[in-house]
Design a protein around this motif. Structure first.
Motif, short mmCIF file in Angstrom:
data_model
loop_
_atom_site.label_atom_id
_atom_site.label_comp_id
_atom_site.label_asym_id
_atom_site.label_seq_id
_atom_site.Cartn_x
_atom_site.Cartn_y
_atom_site.Cartn_z
N VAL A 121 -21.38 -23.76 -17.48
CA VAL A 121 -20.50 -22.82 -16.78
C VAL A 121 -20.79 -22.79 -15.28
O VAL A 121 -21.90 -23.16 -14.85
CB VAL A 121 -20.65 -21.39 -17.35
N ALA A 122 -19.80 -22.36 -14.51
CA ALA A 122 -20.00 -22.20 -13.06
C ALA A 122 -19.31 -20.94 -12.57
O ALA A 122 -18.28 -20.53 -13.12
CB ALA A 122 -19.43 -23.41 -12.32
N VAL A 123 -19.90 -20.34 -11.56
CA VAL A 123 -19.35 -19.12 -10.96
C VAL A 123 -19.26 -19.31 -9.46
O VAL A 123 -20.23 -19.74 -8.83
CB VAL A 123 -20.28 -17.91 -11.24
N VAL A 124 -18.09 -18.99 -8.89
CA VAL A 124 -17.97 -18.90 -7.44
C VAL A 124 -17.64 -17.45 -7.11
O VAL A 124 -16.64 -16.92 -7.60
CB VAL A 124 -16.87 -19.83 -6.88
N GLN A 125 -18.48 -16.82 -6.32
CA GLN A 125 -18.21 -15.44 -5.90
C GLN A 125 -17.64 -15.48 -4.49
O GLN A 125 -18.27 -15.99 -3.56
CB GLN A 125 -19.49 -14.60 -5.96
N PHE A 126 -16.44 -14.92 -4.34
CA PHE A 126 -15.73 -14.99 -3.05
C PHE A 126 -16.06 -13.83 -2.12
O PHE A 126 -15.80 -13.93 -0.92
CB PHE A 126 -14.21 -15.06 -3.30
N GLN B 114 -14.77 -15.38 10.54
CA GLN B 114 -15.92 -15.69 9.68
C GLN B 114 -15.52 -15.55 8.20
O GLN B 114 -15.86 -16.40 7.37
CB GLN B 114 -17.06 -14.73 10.02
N ASP B 115 -14.78 -14.49 7.88
CA ASP B 115 -14.34 -14.26 6.49
C ASP B 115 -13.46 -15.41 6.01
O ASP B 115 -13.58 -15.88 4.88
CB ASP B 115 -13.54 -12.96 6.39
N ILE B 116 -12.56 -15.87 6.88
CA ILE B 116 -11.64 -16.96 6.50
C ILE B 116 -12.43 -18.26 6.30
O ILE B 116 -12.20 -18.99 5.33
CB ILE B 116 -10.52 -17.13 7.56
N ALA B 117 -13.37 -18.51 7.19
CA ALA B 117 -14.19 -19.73 7.06
C ALA B 117 -14.98 -19.70 5.74
O ALA B 117 -15.06 -20.71 5.03
CB ALA B 117 -15.13 -19.86 8.25
N TYR C 169 -8.68 -11.15 -3.81
CA TYR C 169 -8.70 -10.54 -2.46
C TYR C 169 -8.38 -11.58 -1.39
O TYR C 169 -7.82 -11.26 -0.35
CB TYR C 169 -10.07 -9.92 -2.16
N MET C 170 -8.78 -12.84 -1.64
CA MET C 170 -8.54 -13.90 -0.65
C MET C 170 -7.05 -14.11 -0.43
O MET C 170 -6.61 -14.37 0.68
CB MET C 170 -9.19 -15.21 -1.11
N PHE C 171 -6.27 -13.97 -1.52
CA PHE C 171 -4.81 -14.12 -1.42
C PHE C 171 -4.20 -12.85 -0.81
O PHE C 171 -3.29 -12.91 0.01
CB PHE C 171 -4.18 -14.40 -2.78
N LYS C 172 -4.73 -11.72 -1.24
CA LYS C 172 -4.24 -10.41 -0.77
C LYS C 172 -4.38 -10.30 0.75
O LYS C 172 -3.50 -9.78 1.44
CB LYS C 172 -5.09 -9.36 -1.49
#
Lengths: 198, 198
Positions: free
Chosen positions: A60-65, A102-105, A133-136
């Motif tokens: 398994v893998a997890v990416v936390q945004f 920075q958030d976008i990068a 949230y990244m899309f929002k």
């Protein structure tokens, strides 16, 4: 052992219906799950399924945004386990960083990692934690995620979490739970508890 | 690095509000959490918090009131971990056992275990998985659970899951998420997936 005949009759009827439903669900493939809404239980539910998946010997893998700036219980626990690749790639809440560039990068870096994972058939589960949230916030375009979900390996399960999901994402997933916040300890004045909130 | 002044102003305002909320939440104590509703994510969320709690070095216990007849991913994974006591004490769904007396006897045995755990201050988290069904089916009285929650050690977190919770239980807990089933892969014909459903 005997049992109440009325109960037995009712249970037999329920069992028959359940068995029909189970027989009707005959597609064998990975699923996409969206956990959204204001209530507690979105990320934590994804981590529960991660544990389930590990119990079956999956990779398994997890990416936390969002999370990444600070260690969490989930990261401390799961990053020590076999078969888990954990990427906490966020900088924290937008009001903590106060820096949109920075958030976008960070969002773009996290997505590049996620995109690679979603194409890798060694993983049976990929979690995209708080990606909505990244899309929002318009930090990421939705389309590449929709494409990656569509083109992923057939057996791969994917879980996406966060508030305010776009309708196109809701339309694209197999399972969508909307979690209502009926009551929350924090609002009643209880400090966020380690092991519960992080 | 600089950032958009409008963004900065908005984020500073949000941060101020957030900081006020955090400062207002100054009670340090364990919480009780109810995860109910028809949607996916009740038990799995409790298991995610369990993982979080283990990440902080806590000792935890789980009593499963329905599951027990068959091994699950969560049990296979967590029962191998340090600091976890796992009790899968159910016989399966009522329509599988078709035996009310047996179901009630199992519910009572599980509750006896749960009651002992809720009084044991070595545990920082106790999960009562699918206990709400026991009240819904009148297999257990609610009052002893309400009493045990009220009299538990101050730092203990407790999570209760299942559908159709009684109002007195909702009233008694600190946090209550109601999980709506907006969409479910199973209903669309996809077989229950190991690592996702069990």
């Amino acid at each position: 052992m005997t049992t109440d005949p009325k109960h037995l009759k009712r249970m037999k009827a329920i069992k028959e219906k359940q068995d029909q439903k189970i027989a009707a669900a005959d597609q064998e493939r990975g699923v996409t799950i969206l956990l959204a809404g204001p209530g507690k239980g979105k990320s934590s539910s994804s981590f529960g399924m991660l544990a389930r998946s590990l119990g079956h010997g999956h990779k398994v893998a997890v990416v936390q945004f969002l999370k990444g700036a600070m260690s969490t219980g989930e990261e401390m626990f799961f990053s020590q386990q076999d078969n888990v690749d954990w990427y906490a790639m966020g900088d924290g809440f937008t009001w903590e960083t106060q820096n949109k560039e920075q958030d976008i990068a960070s969002a773009k870096r996290a997505w590049a990692k996620a995109e690679a994972l979603l194409a890798d058939d060694r993983y049976q589960l990929v979690i995209l934690d708080e990606i909505t949230y990244m899309f929002k916030f318009n930090y990421l375009e939705l389309q590449p995620t929709l494409d990656a979900l569509k083109n992923r390996p057939e057996k791969m399960n994917v879980i996406l979490t966060g508030r305010g999901p776009k309708q196109e994402l809701i339309d694209a997933v197999d399972t969508y739970s909307h979690i209502l916040d009926e009551k929350h300890a924090f609002k009643a004045g209880v400090k966020a508890q380690p092991g519960i909130e992080w």
